[in-house]
Design an enzyme around this catalytic site. Structure first.
Site, PDB file in Angstrom:
ATOM      1  N   ASP A 199      -7.392 -12.416 -11.860  1.00 38.50           N
ATOM      2  CA  ASP A 199      -6.727 -13.238 -10.965  1.00 38.50           C
ATOM      3  C   ASP A 199      -7.175 -12.202  -9.854  1.00 38.50           C
ATOM      4  O   ASP A 199      -7.294 -10.636  -9.767  1.00 38.50           O
ATOM      5  CB  ASP A 199      -5.457 -12.931 -11.535  1.00 38.50           C
ATOM      6  CG  ASP A 199      -4.802 -13.618 -10.628  1.00 38.50           C
ATOM      7  OD1 ASP A 199      -5.505 -14.939  -9.988  1.00 38.50           O
ATOM      8  OD2 ASP A 199      -3.779 -13.331  -9.261  1.00 38.50           O
ATOM      9  N   GLU A 214     -11.989 -13.827 -11.656  1.00 36.29           N
ATOM     10  CA  GLU A 214     -11.885 -14.740 -10.274  1.00 36.29           C
ATOM     11  C   GLU A 214     -12.253 -14.403  -8.771  1.00 36.29           C
ATOM     12  O   GLU A 214     -11.293 -13.287  -7.962  1.00 36.29           O
ATOM     13  CB  GLU A 214     -10.712 -15.048 -10.659  1.00 36.29           C
ATOM     14  CG  GLU A 214     -10.089 -16.614  -9.062  1.00 36.29           C
ATOM     15  CD  GLU A 214      -8.865 -15.978  -8.982  1.00 36.29           C
ATOM     16  OE1 GLU A 214      -8.649 -17.533  -8.224  1.00 36.29           O
ATOM     17  OE2 GLU A 214      -7.878 -15.140  -8.499  1.00 36.29           O
TER      18      GLU A 214
END
Ligand code: NOJ
Length: 538
Positions: A206, A266
């Site tokens: 993330d 990401e």
């Protein structure tokens, strides 16, 4: 069953994203969980996917859907236990499905023991050093240390009772960790190993471009966007700083001590900076969000596909294709809006009358045949195989995304793409569970239920099942792509023995010769508007 080989499955795999809270409720509390996921493994098996990526399943108050982790080594009690997770991993492996966990290194939850300790400790203490605490500006320190703003809206600094401020690039309940601190780095090494030792096959990282900050905290002058490939991100004080690569290498070295593991970033960075994340000692792949940002237009699709395929070939890392995920408006709805509609921040009173849902559904079918036929790996967000649309009219009193509050009720946020899956046409939550689901499902979900679509030759589910099976058979061994020119409104390319043709214009076009293996809508001699086909041997 896919024919991926053990060592390179991620290069061309189909990865199914499970937003666990909304997938299937096995324990009757209205929220999805591991028990529900285990019960629905047949659906995933029949879909033919290679891997699942599970959104954060750790202990968390769920202020940001689990991206606020209170304990990285525990499963959220609403979702199950670590033993349940291990059992799920084993069952998935037995079906040749790999499992990718979601790791959140940029911030913890404010309920994490470290942050609780930091708040109870003195300024300058080792407990505070794990996070980013600073004195404020102004004579009495009452102004935040910088002008940085949170991605969810409002300032990125919150003041604590003793007068210091802490940084949170997201919600105030998501304090940013201090990645200059070796204790933080060592802790994440250990968290990686914890899950690798339990059989996890890979990690989705993330905010992979956010961990390192300029510790002089210069003002950004408002340049805080995360969700756009903003040209100005280069040289930014907290996005995409060179220091993240050292962290990437550290993690990769850990993964390389195990067999056949991968990590996907990401990272919302400028396309020219992305290859840096894909060096051979860093990430295996990074999400490519370019197509997701592209309007329904053959020329624009062609440009993005060409650029992505070329970039992937240059760095030797496969491209990834994504049309939807838990952060954006579902593409079945996006494609039903006129090009240029500002869908990312679709205001609560947005141009709903401009939505042509049937058109969106038709294009979503064609889009599936595009993304599932491109070289590299394709990520499928739960529900897209059922053709689920965005639920844009959720009542405001059920909204859960922190964006709703942080934007002072000017943006509804991302709940509309997180509404629980309809598994059957009846029951209090359409087969999702035994009770009503945590977000209400609209009536139209009943007709889209998996049980109705399963076995229906014309359904979206059947289209995905067939496309994934044919992809394994014809589109995996040879990863090359040759663009073809079949007209301005036509996206066409050859992949080995298969020719893919998508008519993105409004008039029918001639269908090339060959055997039609798969079509997104009925074709009869010519290719109708908003339709794609896979042709063998043209
Ligand atoms: C990106 C995740 O996809 C999103 O859902 C989350 O809110 C932010 N990162 C913060 O962790």
């Amino acid at each position: 069953m896919s024919n991926t080989t053990a060592s390179d499955w991620w290069r061309h795999g189909v990865v199914y994203q499970v937003y666990i809270r909304s997938f299937a409720d096995g324990n009757g509390d209205g929220q999805g969980d591991i028990a529900g996921l285990r019960d629905r493994l047949d659906h995933l098996d029949r879909l033919g996917i290679d891997a699942v990526w599970i959104n954060p399943w750790y202990a968390s108050p769920l202020n940001d859907g689990g991206y606020d982790v209170a304990d990285y080594r525990a499963i959220n009690a609403r979702f199950g236990t670590v033993d349940d997770a291990s059992a799920f991993i084993e069952e998935a492996h037995a079906r040749d499905i790999r499992v990718i966990a979601d790791l959140v290194p940029n911030h913890t939850s404010s309920e994490h023991a470290w942050f609780v300790d930091a708040l109870a400790s003195q300024p300058g203490s080792p407990a505070r050093e794990r996070y980013i605490f600073r004195d404020g500006k102004g004579v009495d320190g009452s102004e935040p240390p910088s002008d940085w703003t949170s991605v969810f809206g409002g300032p990125a600094w919150t003041r604590v009772p003793d007068g210091q401020w802490y940084l949170h690039l997201f919600d105030p309940t998501q304090p940013d960790l201090n990645w200059e601190n070796e204790e933080v780095r060592a802790e994440f090494d250990s968290i990686f190993r914890f899950w690798l030792d339990r059989g996890i096959d890979g990690f989705r990282i993330d905010v992979a471009h956010g961990m390192v900050k300029d510790t002089n905290f210069p003002d950004t002058g408002g340049r805080t966007m995360i969700l756009q490939n903003d040209q100005t991100l280069q040289g930014h004080p907290h996005w995409d700083r060179d220091g993240v690569h050292e962290i990437n290498r550290r993690w990769r070295a850990i993964l390389d001590q195990y067999d056949d593991k991968m990590m996907v970033a990401e990272a919302w960075v400028h396309p020219q900076r992305l290859p840096l994340y894909l060096r051979s000692d860093e990430y295996h792949q990074s999400f490519n969000f370019e197509l997701l940002e592209t309007p329904w237009d053959a020329k624009e699709f062609r440009t993005v596909i060409d650029a992505s395929v070329n970039a992937a070939n240059e760095v030797g890392a496969p491209s990834t294709w994504v049309l939807s995920n838990h952060d954006v408006m579902r593409h079945a709805t996006r494609y039903g809006l006129p090009n240029g509609t500002p869908w990312r921040k679709w205001p609560i009173d947005g141009p709903h009358e401009a939505l042509d849902a049937d058109l969106g559904a038709q294009r979503a079918r064609a889009a599936a045949l595009i993304t599932l036929s491109l070289p590299g790996s394709t990520y499928v967000y739960q529900g897209e195989e059922l053709g689920l649309p965005e639920v844009w009219d959720l009542p405001t009193d059920v909204l859960d995304d922190p964006v709703w509050e942080r934007s002072a009720h000017t943006e509804k946020g991302r709940d509309g793409c997180r509404v629980p899956i309809p598994w059957s046409p009846d029951g209090p939550s359409l087969g999702f569970g035994e009770v009503a689901s945590w977000l209400p499902q609209p009536d139209l979900f009943a007709d889209l239920a998996a049980s109705i679509q399963d076995g229906d030759p014309d359904s979206m589910l059947t289209l995905y099942q067939q496309a994934i099976a044919l992809r394994s058979e014809h589109l995996v061994d040879d990863q090359s792509l040759e663009m073809l020119d079949l007209g301005a409104d036509v996206l066409a390319y050859r992949r080995g023995t298969i020719t893919v043709v998508a008519n993105m214009g409004s008039d029918p076009v001639p269908l090339p010769d060959g055997t039609t293996l798969l079509a997104s809508s009925a074709v009869d001699g010519e290719l109708p508007a908003d339709t794609a086909v896979w042709i063998l041997g043209s």
